[in-house]
Design a protein around this motif. Structure first.
Motif, PDB file in Angstrom:
ATOM      1  N   ASN A 237      15.763  65.588   0.175  1.00 53.62           N
ATOM      2  CA  ASN A 237      14.337  65.797   0.216  1.00 53.62           C
ATOM      3  C   ASN A 237      13.776  66.009  -1.179  1.00 53.62           C
ATOM      4  N   ARG A 238      14.460  66.842  -1.945  1.00 53.21           N
ATOM      5  CA  ARG A 238      13.989  67.112  -3.295  1.00 53.21           C
ATOM      6  C   ARG A 238      14.011  65.839  -4.133  1.00 53.21           C
ATOM      7  N   GLU A 239      15.076  65.050  -3.912  1.00 52.07           N
ATOM      8  CA  GLU A 239      15.161  63.801  -4.644  1.00 52.07           C
ATOM      9  C   GLU A 239      13.967  62.909  -4.333  1.00 52.07           C
ATOM     10  N   SER A 240      13.669  62.894  -3.055  1.00 47.42           N
ATOM     11  CA  SER A 240      12.610  61.981  -2.649  1.00 47.42           C
ATOM     12  C   SER A 240      11.277  62.375  -3.249  1.00 47.42           C
ATOM     13  N   TYR A 241      11.151  63.629  -3.627  1.00 51.06           N
ATOM     14  CA  TYR A 241       9.890  64.023  -4.237  1.00 51.06           C
ATOM     15  C   TYR A 241       9.657  63.286  -5.529  1.00 51.06           C
ATOM     16  N   SER A 242      10.668  63.299  -6.378  1.00 51.19           N
ATOM     17  CA  SER A 242      10.419  62.643  -7.652  1.00 51.19           C
ATOM     18  C   SER A 242      10.231  61.152  -7.450  1.00 51.19           C
ATOM     19  N   GLN A 243      10.953  60.607  -6.476  1.00 46.23           N
ATOM     20  CA  GLN A 243      10.707  59.183  -6.201  1.00 46.23           C
ATOM     21  C   GLN A 243       9.325  59.012  -5.598  1.00 46.23           C
ATOM     22  N   ALA A 404      -1.922  62.217 -10.965  1.00 47.15           N
ATOM     23  CA  ALA A 404      -1.079  63.245 -10.373  1.00 47.15           C
ATOM     24  C   ALA A 404      -1.954  64.421  -9.948  1.00 47.15           C
ATOM     25  N   HIS A 405      -1.335  65.361  -9.278  1.00 47.29           N
ATOM     26  CA  HIS A 405      -2.116  66.507  -8.799  1.00 47.29           C
ATOM     27  C   HIS A 405      -2.734  67.276  -9.955  1.00 47.29           C
ATOM     28  N   ASP A 406      -3.871  67.845  -9.689  1.00 49.76           N
ATOM     29  CA  ASP A 406      -4.525  68.728 -10.646  1.00 49.76           C
ATOM     30  C   ASP A 406      -3.929  70.119 -10.425  1.00 49.76           C
ATOM     31  N   SER A 407      -3.205  70.619 -11.447  1.00 53.29           N
ATOM     32  CA  SER A 407      -2.471  71.867 -11.193  1.00 53.29           C
ATOM     33  C   SER A 407      -3.396  73.073 -11.071  1.00 53.29           C
ATOM     34  N   SER A 408      -4.654  72.914 -11.441  1.00 49.06           N
ATOM     35  CA  SER A 408      -5.556  74.051 -11.235  1.00 49.06           C
ATOM     36  C   SER A 408      -6.116  74.056  -9.818  1.00 49.06           C
ATOM     37  N   PRO A 420      -4.299  76.677  -6.887  1.00 53.60           N
ATOM     38  CA  PRO A 420      -3.516  76.239  -8.042  1.00 53.60           C
ATOM     39  C   PRO A 420      -2.044  76.018  -7.708  1.00 53.60           C
ATOM     40  N   ILE A 421      -1.365  75.287  -8.615  1.00 46.39           N
ATOM     41  CA  ILE A 421       0.072  75.013  -8.441  1.00 46.39           C
ATOM     42  C   ILE A 421       0.833  75.761  -9.526  1.00 46.39           C
ATOM     43  N   PHE A 422       1.838  76.500  -9.161  1.00 45.35           N
ATOM     44  CA  PHE A 422       2.691  77.192 -10.133  1.00 45.35           C
ATOM     45  C   PHE A 422       4.106  76.661 -10.023  1.00 45.35           C
ATOM     46  N   ASN A 423       4.684  76.360 -11.175  1.00 42.04           N
ATOM     47  CA  ASN A 423       6.076  75.906 -11.164  1.00 42.04           C
ATOM     48  C   ASN A 423       6.820  76.554 -12.331  1.00 42.04           C
ATOM     49  N   ASP A 424       7.550  77.596 -12.026  1.00 41.31           N
ATOM     50  CA  ASP A 424       8.272  78.295 -13.085  1.00 41.31           C
ATOM     51  C   ASP A 424       9.705  77.814 -13.225  1.00 41.31           C
ATOM     52  N   TYR A 425      10.075  76.855 -12.409  1.00 44.65           N
ATOM     53  CA  TYR A 425      11.474  76.440 -12.412  1.00 44.65           C
ATOM     54  C   TYR A 425      11.674  75.123 -13.145  1.00 44.65           C
ATOM     55  N   THR A 426      10.943  74.136 -12.736  1.00 45.35           N
ATOM     56  CA  THR A 426      11.079  72.824 -13.389  1.00 45.35           C
ATOM     57  C   THR A 426       9.692  72.433 -13.854  1.00 45.35           C
ATOM     58  N   SER A 427       9.397  72.747 -15.083  1.00 40.68           N
ATOM     59  CA  SER A 427       7.999  72.709 -15.525  1.00 40.68           C
ATOM     60  C   SER A 427       7.344  71.340 -15.389  1.00 40.68           C
ATOM     61  N   ASP A 428       8.150  70.254 -15.421  1.00 46.03           N
ATOM     62  CA  ASP A 428       7.499  68.935 -15.397  1.00 46.03           C
ATOM     63  C   ASP A 428       7.334  68.389 -13.979  1.00 46.03           C
ATOM     64  N   GLU A 429       7.883  69.055 -13.028  1.00 50.55           N
ATOM     65  CA  GLU A 429       7.799  68.498 -11.672  1.00 50.55           C
ATOM     66  C   GLU A 429       6.489  68.919 -10.989  1.00 50.55           C
ATOM     67  N   THR A 430       5.870  67.942 -10.358  1.00 58.57           N
ATOM     68  CA  THR A 430       4.650  68.249  -9.610  1.00 58.57           C
ATOM     69  C   THR A 430       4.898  67.898  -8.147  1.00 58.57           C
ATOM     70  N   GLN A 568      -7.252  83.114  -0.165  1.00 58.41           N
ATOM     71  CA  GLN A 568      -6.861  82.476  -1.426  1.00 58.41           C
ATOM     72  C   GLN A 568      -5.378  82.182  -1.415  1.00 58.41           C
ATOM     73  N   LEU A 569      -5.042  80.954  -1.735  1.00 56.03           N
ATOM     74  CA  LEU A 569      -3.662  80.489  -1.601  1.00 56.03           C
ATOM     75  C   LEU A 569      -3.172  79.904  -2.921  1.00 56.03           C
ATOM     76  N   GLN A 570      -1.870  79.831  -3.061  1.00 54.49           N
ATOM     77  CA  GLN A 570      -1.255  79.179  -4.224  1.00 54.49           C
ATOM     78  C   GLN A 570      -0.073  78.353  -3.759  1.00 54.49           C
ATOM     79  N   VAL A 571       0.092  77.195  -4.354  1.00 53.53           N
ATOM     80  CA  VAL A 571       1.298  76.396  -4.140  1.00 53.53           C
ATOM     81  C   VAL A 571       2.284  76.832  -5.220  1.00 53.53           C
ATOM     82  N   PHE A 572       3.518  76.998  -4.876  1.00 52.80           N
ATOM     83  CA  PHE A 572       4.487  77.437  -5.890  1.00 52.80           C
ATOM     84  C   PHE A 572       5.832  76.779  -5.627  1.00 52.80           C
ATOM     85  N   MET A 573       6.631  76.670  -6.698  1.00 45.68           N
ATOM     86  CA  MET A 573       7.983  76.126  -6.538  1.00 45.68           C
ATOM     87  C   MET A 573       8.883  77.261  -6.089  1.00 45.68           C
TER      88      MET A 573
END
Ligand SMILES: C[S@@+](CC[C@H](N)C(=O)[O-])C[C@H]1O[C@@H](n2cnc3c(N)ncnc32)[C@H](O)[C@@H]1O
Length: 736
Positions: A237-243, A404-408, A420-430, A568-573
C-alpha cells in the motif's frame, strides 16, 4: 394482559411532557384539568403522542401560568414522583378553564385551541386537518407583520463568521452560540491560522486503551467483511502511494464520476448537497414526470463550465414557452410552500443564480450567463443551494495533471477550516493524488433520483419554522429515530441513540443485526460471483435530517451533517506502517459529527468492474456498500445497489485509518435528500470523548478471518487489544 392503570397513564403522560422540556407542576395541573375536560378519556390525551396535552400546556404557558408558577416550579421534574399518582380521578365538567383559558369540551373539536390566541389559526387548522399524521406537526407561528424578508424573520440567526481580529478565543469545545433565551444552540470553531498556537508537529497520540469491552470470544468468527476486497498489504500500500501520484497523470479517466472533457451531457457527474457542484447529467433526475411523458426538461453541462436548460417536445406537441413554464413553476411553488413573498419570481432567482455563478468564477470565462431552474427552491422560497447544479473546474478530471497537494490545506478551501498536512517522517512524501470533494459525486449509472416531489409530506416538516429542536413536540423528521430527534440542542448525537448505534457496530457480526438476501438476489453476489453466498448486510439505525422541503431554517438543530465539518483536523504521517492518518486538533466531545465519508457513488457492479480493470491502482480504496437498508428490500436492481468509492474523488475521511472494534468514530447512515435509504450519507461521529491530537479511527468492518477475497486489503496494524487480524495482530504492540 393487565389493563394499564390511570396512575401509570399519568406517569407516562408526564414523562412525555418532561421529555419535551415542560415543568412538572404545570404539566400536572394541566393534566388534571384535561382529564376533567375529556371526562377521563385518556385516549384523547394520549392520541398523537400526547398532542392535546402538549398544546394545552403551551396554551397555559401563553396564558401566563408560567409566571404564576414561577421558574422554580417550572423545572421541578424529577422529585416528588409519587405525588401525582393519586390525583387523576377527577370530576367532569363539560367545558372548563384550563389554567385560565376557556376551552371547548371534547364534543366540539376537542383538541383545538381557543380561538382568540395570538397563534396562527390558519396553520392550526391545517395541522388539525392532518388526522392521520403519526407524529405531531408543529404549527408554524404567525410572524409579526414587520414587512421583513423571510430571512430577517428567522428565529435563530446563524452566527456570522467574525473577522480574524474579532475571533473569540476558542475553547476546547468551541465557542458557544446561544439563542435569545440563553440556551446553547451550537458550538462553533472559527478558522484559525494553522501555524498559530499548535506546534507544527506533535507526537502522535495513539487512541487510548479502552476498558474491556467484550469477552475475547465475542469478536472472533466474523462471517464477512462488508467492504469490497483489495489484495494489497500495508507495505504494498505504501509503495502504491508513491506510484499513485505519478500514475495519476497516466490514469484513464474513470468511466463514471469524472467530469468529462467531452461535451456529451451524459458523461458528466453530479455533485449533491454542496457548493461548487459538478453537473447532474443524469437527466432522469430532472425529467418532467409521468403526466407529460413526451416533454423533457434537460439540464446539461460541459466540463468547460457551460450549462444549459432545455425543454424538448416531440414534433406533434408545441414547445411550452419559457415564461409559461416559469409561471407554472411559480404557481406550483406557491401551492407547495404557501409562504412565498408576493414578488417571488423564478426567473429572478435564476438570474441571481447566474450572477452568483459568475461571481464565484470570476476568472472562468467559460461560464455561461444562462442558468437553469432546479426543481428545488427551498420551503422559504429561496433557491436551494443543496440542489443547485453548477459546472465545475474540469481540471478535477484525473486524466489531467494536477498539482500535488497543498500542504497547508489538503481540502483546497473546500471545507470551513484549513486541513494541513504534517509529515515528520519522510519529508518529501505527500499523500496520494486524488481530487478533494466535500460532498459525494454520483455516477451516471447509479440510480439516485433526487427529486423533491419524491419527498412526501410524511417525510418532511413543511409546517415547521425556525429550529425544530426548540419546538415543544417533535416533528415528522424525528419519526425515523422513534419520535425523538437524534441530535440534542448542542448538536451532538443523543447519548441513548449513539449507544444503540455503537452496540450494532460492535456486534456487527451477530446474525441478529444482519439480514441475508434470498439466493441470487444479493447485489454483491451478483457483481462478484467469487464472493459466494450473501454473507448478510448490517441493519443500521438511520438519522433523518430536515432538508429543503422542510419549513425550518438552515440553522435548525436537526441539520448537522449537511452543514459540514466543524472540527479542526490535520492529516499526518503515522509512522507506524499505516501510512497517512487523520487527527483532531481540539478535544472532541462524545457524539460530535466529525466528517462524512465522501466519494463517488457507484453501483456495486460498477465498482466491481472498476476494481477488476484497475486492481493495482485501487490499493488504497475502501469502498463502502450503502447497504444499511437492504434488509427492507427484496429484488434490488443492479443500479439501485450503491457503493461509495473514494479512490479518485474523496474527502478528508479518506485518511481515516481502521481500528478493530474500539475505534473512536462510528459511522451512522444519515438521510438528507432521499427518503428511500438506498442512498444516504455515511457520517462519522465520535463514539467517545477524543483527546486533542489523538488519531481518529473507524472500524471499516473488515473480516480479517475470511478467505483472501473476503479479507480486508491490508495486514491490520491497529494495535487494538480487540484486533481481529489475529494472523498479523500487533496486539499490545500498538503503543509506540
Ligand atoms: C482509507 S485509507 C486510510 C489512509 C491511508 N493510511 C493513507 O495513507 O492514505 C485505507 C488504507 O490505509 C491503510 N490502513 C488503514 N488502517 C490500517 C490498519 N489498521 N493497519 C494497517 N494499514 C491500515 C491500508 O492500506 C488501507 O488500505
Amino acid at each position: 394482559m393487565r389493563p394499564i392503570t390511570s396512575n401509570e397513564r399519568a406517569r407516562m403522560a408526564l414523562n412525555a411532557m418532561k421529555d419535551l422540556g415542560f415543568g412538572r407542576k404545570l404539566a400536572v395541573k394541566v393534566l388534571k384539568n384535561l382529564l376533567k375536560l375529556y371526562e377521563n378519556k385518556w385516549e384523547l390525551i394520549e392520541d398523537e403522542n400526547y398532542r392535546a396535552f402538549a398544546e394545552a400546556i403551551l396554551d397555559a404557558q401563553d396564558d401566563g401560568i408560567t409566571r404564576q408558577l414561577g421558574n422554580d416550579e417550572m423545572s421541578d421534574f424529577g422529585a416528588q414522583d409519587q405525588q401525582f399518582t393519586e390525583t387523576f380521578t377527577q370530576e367532569v365538567s363539560p367545558s372548563l378553564n384550563i389554567c385560565g383559558s376557556e376551552v371547548p369540551g371534547p364534543s366540539s373539536s376537542s383538541r383545538r385551541r381557543k380561538p382568540d390566541h395570538n397563534r396562527h389559526d390558519e396553520m392550526d387548522d391545517l395541522v388539525d386537518a392532518e388526522t392521520d399524521s403519526p407524529l405531531l406537526k408543529r404549527p408554524r407561528r404567525k410572524q409579526p407583520e414587520t414587512g421583513a424578508s423571510s430571512e430577517d424573520r428567522a428565529i435563530i440567526p446563524m452566527p456570522q463568521e467574525p473577522s480574524p481580529s474579532s475571533l473569540p478565543s476558542p475553547t476546547s469545545e468551541g465557542t458557544r452560540v446561544v439563542n435569545e433565551s440563553g440556551k446553547v444552540i451550537k458550538y462553533v470553531n472559527y478558522r484559525r491560522d494553522v501555524n498559530s498556537k499548535r506546534p507544527r508537529s506533535a507526537p502522535l497520540k495513539e487512541p487510548k486503551e479502552e476498558p474491556d469491552l467484550l469477552p475475547e470470544s465475542n469478536y472472533g468468527g466474523a462471517p464477512l467483511a462488508v467492504i469490497f476486497p483489495s489484495d494489497s498489504d500495508s507495505a504494498g500500500n505504501r509503495e502504491s502511494y508513491s506510484q499513485g501520484s505519478q500514475e495519476g497523470s497516466e490514469r484513464q479517466t474513470p468511466k463514471t464520476g469524472v467530469p468529462s472533457t467531452s461535451k456529451a451531457p451524459n458523461t458528466t457527474s453530479s455533485h449533491i448537497n454542496g457548493q461548487n457542484i459538478t453537473i447532474a447529467p443524469c437527466t432522469n433526475t430532472y425529467v418532467v414526470p409521468e403526466g407529460s411523458p413526451c416533454t423533457k426538461l434537460e439540464i446539461a453541462s460541459s466540463s468547460n463550465g457551460e450549462f444549459k436548460l432545455a425543454i424538448y417536445s416531440p414534433a406533434n406537441l408545441p414547445t411550452p414557452s419559457l415564461s409559461d413554464f416559469f409561471k407554472l413553476v411559480e404557481d406550483k411553488c406557491l401551492h407547495s410552500y404557501k409562504l412565498l413573498l408576493p414578488d417571488f419570481s423564478l426567473s429572478r432567482i435564476m438570474n441571481e443564480m447566474c450572477e452568483a455563478l459568475v461571481e464565484c468564477n470570476p476568472s472562468d470565462s467559460g461560464v455561461s450567463s444562462s442558468c437553469m431552474p432546479d426543481e428545488a427552491t427551498d420551503a422559504n422560497g429561496g433557491p436551494d443551494e443543496n440542489a443547485m447544479v453548477v459546472a465545475q473546474n474540469p481540471q478535477l478530471a484525473l486524466g489531467v495533471v494536477r498539482p500535488a497537494h497543498d500542504s497547508s490545506d489538503v481540502a483546497r478551501g473546500e471545507e470551513k477550516f484549513l486541513i494541513p498536512i504534517f509529515n515528520d517522517y519522510t519529508s518529501d512524501e505527500t499523500p496520494p493524488n486524488f481530487a478533494y470533494i466535500p460532498q459525494n459525486l454520483v455516477s451516471d449509472n447509479a440510480c439516485l433520483n433526487l427529486c423533491l416531489a419524491r419527498i412526501g409530506d410524511e417525510n418532511c416538516c413543511a409546517d415547521c419554522y425556525g429550529d425544530c429542536l426548540a419546538g415543544p413536540v417533535s416533528c415528522a423528521c424525528a419519526r425515523e429515530t422513534g419520535g425523538d430527534f437524534a441530535y440534542n440542542s448542542e448538536g451532538l448525537v443523543r447519548r441513548e441513540f449513539l449507544d444503540e448505534c455503537l452496540e450494532i457496530a460492535h456486534d456487527r457480526w451477530d446474525p441478529r443485526h444482519r439480514v441475508y438476501c434470498n439466493e441470487g438476489e444479493c447485489p454483491v453476489e451478483r457483481s462478484n460471483e467469487a464472493m459466494g453466498k450473501c454473507k448478510g448486510h448490517l441493519m443500521r439505525k438511520f438519522i433523518k435530517e430536515c432538508w429543503s422541503k422542510c419549513g425550518c431554517s438552515k440553522g435548525c438543530g436537526n441539520r448537522v451533517v449537511q452543514r459540514g465539518i466543524t472540527v479542526q483536523l490535520q492529516v499526518f504521517m503515522n509512522g507506524n506502517g499505516k501510512g497517512w492518518g487523520l487527527r483532531t486538533v481540539d478535544e472532541i466531545p462524545k457524539g460530535t459529527f466529525v466528517c462524512e465519508y465522501a466519494g463517488e457513488i457507484l453501483t456495486a457492479k460498477e465498482y466491481q468492474e472498476r476494481y477488476n480493470q484497475r486492481k493495482a491502482s485501487l490499493m488504497n480504496s475502501q469502498p463502502m456498500l450503502l447497504d444499511a437498508d437492504w434488509a427492507q428490500r427484496s429484488g434490488l436492481k443492479n443500479e439501485e445497489a450503491l457503493c461509495l468509492d473514494a479512490t479518485f474523488y474523496g474527502n478528508i475521511a479518506r485518511f481515516i485509518n481502521h481500528r478493530c472494534y474500539d475505534a473512536n468514530l462510528v459511522e451512522i447512515p444519515v438521510e438528507i435528500e432521499t427518503p428511500d435509504h438506498l442512498y444516504y450519507h455515511l457520517a462519522l461521529f465520535s463514539s467517545r470523548k477524543i483527546e486533542p491530537l489523538e488519531e481518529l479511527t473507524w472500524d471499516y468492518g473488515i473480516d480479517f478471518k475470511g478467505t483472501e477475497l473476503q479479507n480486508g486489503s491490508f495486514k491490520c496494524l491497529c494495535g487494538s487489544k480487540y484486533c481481529r487480524d489475529t494472523k498479523h495482530s500487533r496486539k499490545g504492540k500498538g503503543k509506540q
